[in-house]
Scaffold this active site. Sequence first.
Site, short mmCIF file in Angstrom:
data_model
loop_
_atom_site.label_atom_id
_atom_site.label_comp_id
_atom_site.label_asym_id
_atom_site.label_seq_id
_atom_site.Cartn_x
_atom_site.Cartn_y
_atom_site.Cartn_z
N CYS A 102 20.72 -21.37 -12.17
CA CYS A 102 19.40 -21.24 -11.53
C CYS A 102 18.85 -22.56 -10.99
CB CYS A 102 18.41 -20.66 -12.52
SG CYS A 102 18.13 -21.70 -13.98
N GLU A 140 21.10 -12.18 -12.81
CA GLU A 140 19.80 -12.74 -13.15
C GLU A 140 19.66 -14.14 -12.58
OE1 GLU A 140 17.67 -15.31 -16.41
OE2 GLU A 140 19.66 -15.40 -15.51
N ARG A 184 8.16 -15.64 -19.46
CA ARG A 184 9.39 -15.99 -18.77
C ARG A 184 9.65 -14.98 -17.66
NH1 ARG A 184 13.75 -18.94 -20.77
NH2 ARG A 184 15.74 -18.68 -19.67
N ARG A 186 11.88 -13.78 -14.53
CA ARG A 186 13.20 -13.90 -13.93
C ARG A 186 13.43 -12.74 -12.97
NH1 ARG A 186 12.74 -18.31 -15.52
NH2 ARG A 186 14.15 -19.57 -16.80
#
Length: 456
Positions: A102, A140, A184, A186
């Site tokens: 990421c 993800e 969080r 995502r």
Amino acid sequence: MKSVLSSNQLELFNPSKPSNLLWFNPKFTFVDLFSGIGGFRIALEELGGKCLGYSEIDKEAIKIYKKNFISYLNSEEVNLGDIVKLGKFPFSVDIVVGGVPCQPWSIAGKIKGLDDPRGKLWFDVIRVVAQNQPKGFIFENVKGLTEPRHRQSFELIISKLKSLGYNVKASVINSYDFGVPQDRERVFIVGVRDDLDNSESFQFPEPLHVKPKLYEFIEGIEASEVRKKKFSPDILFAGKIPASRGRFQKNDELNDFFIFTDIRDGHTTIHSWDLVRTTQREKLICKTILKNRRKKKYGLKDGNPLKFEFLDQLIPNLTAAELDKLIAKKILRYIEHKGYEFFNSKISSGINGISKIFLPNSDVIGTLTATGTRDFVATVSLDSQEPQEYKNTFIREIYRKGKYKPLSAKDYARLQGFPDLFTIADKENTAKKQFGNAVSVPVVYHIAKALVKVIL
């Protein structure tokens, strides 16, 4: 594996070691790309899946992955190696999953996107899907991939995956909504092969009706509900509610955390002049700098050093000696030819190594990252009081007395939804990095559960 979730959540997600029957009669098969320490795998095995192979190049992550998942039952399971060199699998597979690196899309990185070699790994993901044609996939990444500066790259990735013959959907999901107290966000990209009869029926799961608290997950802190008082915006924000307030900050209640910074203000902001002995005059100087440092007439930056001649206009009878005293206390510093600014000039750095201290009854803690966090958790609770007294009590009873703790690697594991019996790295910092890079297991569990219903 023992779950860390509360009793009402156990019905929703209860990770355990798969039975021996799984290896001989699985409900579905999967390949674990960018496997890390196995967050995806825990969820998919709990749903009855069997891993046929994993792809990972980080040696420390592989060690932990093997300790937790490779036994005599599947001792021949292979690490498929670097995805850059990966092509056709030596087997057919139902689902391919993975948390694609990421950093190219994260505000914590340099945000180079597809220009970063790690960003180009998306093309390897697309190639692997094309060559192996699984029934479905789940990938993800950070929310940043979906933001305007990366919109073109995000749409290209989705378009390429669709062109391979998949119905593709994407959604930004917060881990809090699936039972862990971590803010969080995502993006999850899910695809179902077009030739399946119900390829268009996949829907992302709805948020669970649970409201986790930090004290339910973190060891060594007080388990307590606190009395909440309601306040008007006039009291909390001088009548003007900041646009920057997030989802977990209520506009009529005191914050459940205290932020340590000199460059912002608020009813739970702790400044360096609150922590060292300062006079009312010195506090006035600091507050004047805080109030004016972002004004465009003093410079184009979002926070400018202020020259003495500007401060002299703002503060009656100001002397250089007064500023020198604040420099000696490490509250201010002088930048040659530019002026005076706060010694602690970055929110991310906090003050004295502390960015935030969350109270035990907080709904969430900030996003856990591989690079670590300066977030701490108070070990005792704090009832609502008038705003200034709330802040004073925190400093006196929690900060001064050291009644707060850093997050441990075990805390990281629980906040990511990993089971208590999961074997973690021996080195604390290594373990934290691995959990910061991992997916939140309950989120994957519920997404994968919805996908499995469609492809089987």
